[in-house]
Design a protein around this motif. Structure first.
Motif, PDB file in Angstrom:
ATOM      1  N   ILE A 122       0.432  -1.311  -0.169  1.00 52.68           N
ATOM      2  CA  ILE A 122       0.210  -0.437  -0.219  1.00 52.68           C
ATOM      3  C   ILE A 122       0.385   0.886   0.545  1.00 52.68           C
ATOM      4  O   ILE A 122       2.337   1.366   0.731  1.00 52.68           O
ATOM      5  CB  ILE A 122      -0.847   0.119   1.131  1.00 52.68           C
ATOM      6  N   SER A 123       0.682   2.226  -1.183  1.00 56.76           N
ATOM      7  CA  SER A 123       1.395   3.516  -0.738  1.00 56.76           C
ATOM      8  C   SER A 123       0.337   4.325  -0.731  1.00 56.76           C
ATOM      9  O   SER A 123      -0.660   4.283  -1.711  1.00 56.76           O
ATOM     10  CB  SER A 123       2.286   3.284  -2.471  1.00 56.76           C
ATOM     11  N   TYR A 124       1.089   5.722  -0.503  1.00 56.89           N
ATOM     12  CA  TYR A 124       0.336   6.774  -0.527  1.00 56.89           C
ATOM     13  C   TYR A 124       1.152   7.939  -1.769  1.00 56.89           C
ATOM     14  O   TYR A 124       2.198   7.990  -1.570  1.00 56.89           O
ATOM     15  CB  TYR A 124      -0.433   7.479   0.497  1.00 56.89           C
ATOM     16  N   TYR A 125       0.290   8.459  -2.322  1.00 59.90           N
ATOM     17  CA  TYR A 125       0.412   9.817  -2.996  1.00 59.90           C
ATOM     18  C   TYR A 125      -0.880  10.743  -3.174  1.00 59.90           C
ATOM     19  O   TYR A 125      -1.584  10.834  -3.241  1.00 59.90           O
ATOM     20  CB  TYR A 125       0.959   9.421  -4.985  1.00 59.90           C
ATOM     21  N   TYR A 126      -0.450  12.009  -3.589  1.00 59.53           N
ATOM     22  CA  TYR A 126      -1.286  13.546  -3.814  1.00 59.53           C
ATOM     23  C   TYR A 126      -0.947  14.054  -5.161  1.00 59.53           C
ATOM     24  O   TYR A 126      -0.028  14.096  -5.778  1.00 59.53           O
ATOM     25  CB  TYR A 126      -0.857  14.395  -2.597  1.00 59.53           C
ATOM     26  N   ARG A 127      -1.857  13.776  -5.773  1.00 59.23           N
ATOM     27  CA  ARG A 127      -1.420  14.463  -7.179  1.00 59.23           C
ATOM     28  C   ARG A 127      -3.128  15.214  -7.293  1.00 59.23           C
ATOM     29  O   ARG A 127      -4.374  14.734  -7.056  1.00 59.23           O
ATOM     30  CB  ARG A 127      -2.855  13.227  -8.249  1.00 59.23           C
ATOM     31  N   GLU A 128      -3.149  16.540  -6.788  1.00 55.96           N
ATOM     32  CA  GLU A 128      -3.749  17.553  -6.770  1.00 55.96           C
ATOM     33  C   GLU A 128      -5.126  17.336  -8.381  1.00 55.96           C
ATOM     34  O   GLU A 128      -4.754  17.794  -9.056  1.00 55.96           O
ATOM     35  CB  GLU A 128      -2.917  18.803  -6.794  1.00 55.96           C
ATOM     36  N   PRO A 129      -6.322  18.008  -7.479  1.00 56.05           N
ATOM     37  CA  PRO A 129      -6.532  18.263  -5.390  1.00 56.05           C
ATOM     38  C   PRO A 129      -6.872  16.697  -5.350  1.00 56.05           C
ATOM     39  O   PRO A 129      -7.022  16.479  -4.494  1.00 56.05           O
ATOM     40  CB  PRO A 129      -8.360  18.615  -5.675  1.00 56.05           C
ATOM     41  N   LEU A 130      -6.739  15.293  -5.747  1.00 55.01           N
ATOM     42  CA  LEU A 130      -6.457  14.472  -5.079  1.00 55.01           C
ATOM     43  C   LEU A 130      -5.612  13.588  -3.905  1.00 55.01           C
ATOM     44  O   LEU A 130      -4.048  13.117  -4.369  1.00 55.01           O
ATOM     45  CB  LEU A 130      -7.179  13.152  -6.534  1.00 55.01           C
ATOM     46  N   HIS A 131      -6.181  12.982  -2.831  1.00 54.36           N
ATOM     47  CA  HIS A 131      -5.222  12.157  -2.372  1.00 54.36           C
ATOM     48  C   HIS A 131      -5.303  11.131  -3.066  1.00 54.36           C
ATOM     49  O   HIS A 131      -6.845   9.852  -2.681  1.00 54.36           O
ATOM     50  CB  HIS A 131      -6.058  11.968  -0.437  1.00 54.36           C
TER      51      HIS A 131
END
Length: 419
Positions: free
Chosen positions: A401-410
Motif C-alpha cells: 500500500i502506498s500514498y501519493y497526492y495528485r492535486e486535488p486528490l489524495h
C-alpha cells in the motif's frame, strides 16, 4: 556482494598482486644472475687475451673462438676502466644479428695501447630465462586456478552451516511452536552462533507468548468494565430528571468511553493481524465487497453530498472475509471522513491494483507517517489506527500500500503483486 565472494575477490586480488610483483622480481633476479655469469665468462676471455699479448708480444688474430668475437682498436688512452655492456652480436653461422653481452678493456703492446672488446651471444641465456619465466607463469596460473577452485568449493562447503542457520532464521516464525533445527558443526564460531541463535529464539518466543497473553487478557478484561460503564451511562442518559449541564457531561463521558472501546478493539485487532491469528480465509470478489460497503455508507455519502465514481472489475481474492471487510471499510470511511461537502471519491479496481482517491485538504500528507500508529489530524475524532490496520492487513497478505497526492486528490493505492 556475499561474504564468500568478497573474501574470494580480496584473496584473488592480493594473490595476483603478490604473484605479479614476485614475477617481476624473479625475472629481474634471473636476468641479473645470468648477466653476472656472462660477465664472469667474458672476464676470463679478456684475461686470456691480455695474457696472450704478454706472452706472445702480439695481438691474437680476430677470429671467433668458442663463439666469442674479439675486436681491437688502437687508442691514445693510457688508462681505461674495464666495463660490461649489452651489444649486438653477429652470428656468422646463422648469418643474423642477436643480442649479446660484451666487455671492453685495455691492452698494451710495444708501447702502444689497444682497446679490446670481447662479445658473446646472449641467445642461449635469454632462451633459458624465457623458459624459466614461462614455467614460472604456468605455475602461478596453476596456483591461481587452485586458489579459485578452493575458494569456490571448499570455502563454500565450510559456510554451509552458516547458510543453514540463515535459512532457519529467514523461515523463523514467532508464532510457530516448533524450535529451530540447526545442524551441528565443527567450526567453533558457527557453533557459538547457533547457540546464540537458539537462546535468542527461545527468549523471543517466551517474551512473545507473555506479551500476547498480557495483551489479550488486558483487552478482554478492559471490555467488561467498559461495557458496564456504557450500560450505566445509557441508564443515566434516559433519566428525565437530568438538567442540561448534567446531560452534556454524561454525553461527553459516553463519547469518550465509546472511543476507548473502539481503541481497545483496534489494538486487539492489530495484535491478531500481526500474529496471524485470523484464519477465516474464503474466495470472494472485491467488487462485491466494495459495492456492499458503498451501500452501507450511502447515508454518510449523501449527507456530505460526495460524488462517487467507481470503475468496477472482477477481482477474486482468497482472504479473510472479516479482514477484507475491515480493509475496505477503513479506506472508504477515511475517504469520507477527510473529505469536504460536495467532494469527490474515485475508486478504481483491476486485476493488479485497488485505488481510492478522494478530495480533501489541499496539501500532501507525510507518506512515512500516515501509516504509523496514532497518527491523525488535530480535527480527527478517530483512534489514529485505521490506516495502520489497513497497512498491516496488506502486509499480512503480501500486498503493498502506498500514498501519493495528485492535486486535488489524495490517493491510496494497493498493489496486489506487492511490488
Amino acid at each position: 556482494m556475499k561474504l564468500a565472494a568478497q573474501y574470494s575477490k580480496a584473496s584473488i586480488i592480493i594473490t595476483v598482486s603478490v604473484l605479479f610483483i614476485a614475477g617481476i622480481v624473479y625475472y629481474i633476479a634471473i636476468s641479473y644472475i645470468a648477466n653476472n655469469q656472462l660477465d664472469r665468462d667474458l672476464t676470463e676471455e679478456i684475461d686470456e687475451v691480455v695474457d696472450y699479448v704478454k706472452l706472445n708480444h702480439r695481438l691474437p688474430k680476430q677470429v671467433d673462438f668458442d663463439e666469442d668475437q674479439t675486436t681491437f682498436f688502437k687508442t691514445d688512452q693510457k688508462q681505461f676502466k674495464r666495463r660490461f655492456f649489452d651489444t649486438i652480436y653477429n652470428n656468422p653461422r646463422e648469418n643474423k644479428n642477436e643480442s649479446g653481452r660484451a666487455v671492453a678493456g685495455l691492452v698494451t703492446l710495444n708501447g702502444e695501447n689497444y682497446k679490446v672488446i670481447v662479445a658473446e651471444s646472449k641467445e642461449a641465456t635469454e632462451y633459458l630465462i624465457q623458459m624459466i619465466s614461462a614455467i614460472t607463469v604456468a605455475l602461478m596460473a596453476l596456483l591461481l586456478l587452485i586458489l579459485v577452485i578452493t575458494n569456490r568449493f571448499i570455502l563454500n562447503g565450510l559456510w554451509q552451516s552458516f547458510f543453514n542457520t540463515l535459512r532457519q532464521l529467514k523461515a523463523f516464525n514467532i508464532t510457530d511452536d516448533s524450535d529451530l533445527n540447526l545442524k551441528a558443526t565443527r567450526i567453533d564460531e558457527f557453533r557459538e552462533l547457533n547457540d546464540a541463535v537458539l537462546t535468542m529464539s527461545s527468549k523471543v518466543k517466551t517474551d512473545y507468548q507473555n506479551l500476547k497473553s498480557f495483551t489479550e487478557n488486558a483487552s478482554h478484561e478492559m471490555m467488561t468494565p467498559i461495557a458496564v460503564v456504557i450500560s450505566k451511562l445509557d441508564t443515566l442518559i434516559q433519566d428525565e430528571t437530568l438538567n442540561a449541564e448534567q446531560y452534556a457531561q454524561i454525553t461527553g463521558i459516553y463519547g469518550s468511553i465509546n472511543k476507548l472501546s473502539r481503541l481497545n478493539q483496534s489494538l486487539l485487532l492489530l495484535v491478531k493481524i500481526d500474529n496471524n491469528l485470523i484464519y477465516d480465509n474464503v474466495t470472494l470478489d472485491l467488487k462485491d465487497v466494495i459495492l456492499e460497503k458503498l451501500s452501507q455508507f450511502q447515508e454518510l455519502i449523501q449527507n456530505k453530498k460526495i460524488t462517487i465514481t467507481f470503475h468496477p472489475h472482477e477481482k477474486a481474492v482468497n482472504l479473510s472475509k472479516s479482514l477484507v471487510d475491515i480493509l475496505i471499510n477503513n479506506l472508504l470511511s477515511n475517504a469520507i471522513k477527510h473529505n469536504y461537502n460536495g467532494g469527490e471519491i474515485h475508486i478504481e479496481l483491476n486485476s493488479q491494483k485497488l485505488i481510492f482517491k478522494n478530495t480533501g485538504e489541499k496539501m500532501q500528507l507525510e507518506e512515512n507517517k500516515i501509516f504509523e500508529r496514532f497518527q491523525k489530524s488535530t480535527t480527527s475524532e478517530g483512534t489514529g489506527l485505521g490506516l495502520t490496520i489497513v497497512k498491516n492487513i496488506c502486509n499480512s497478505y503480501g500486498f503493498k500500500i502506498s500514498y501519493y497526492y495528485r492535486e486535488p486528490l489524495h490517493c491510496f493505492e494497493i498493489d496486489f503483486n506487492g511490488k
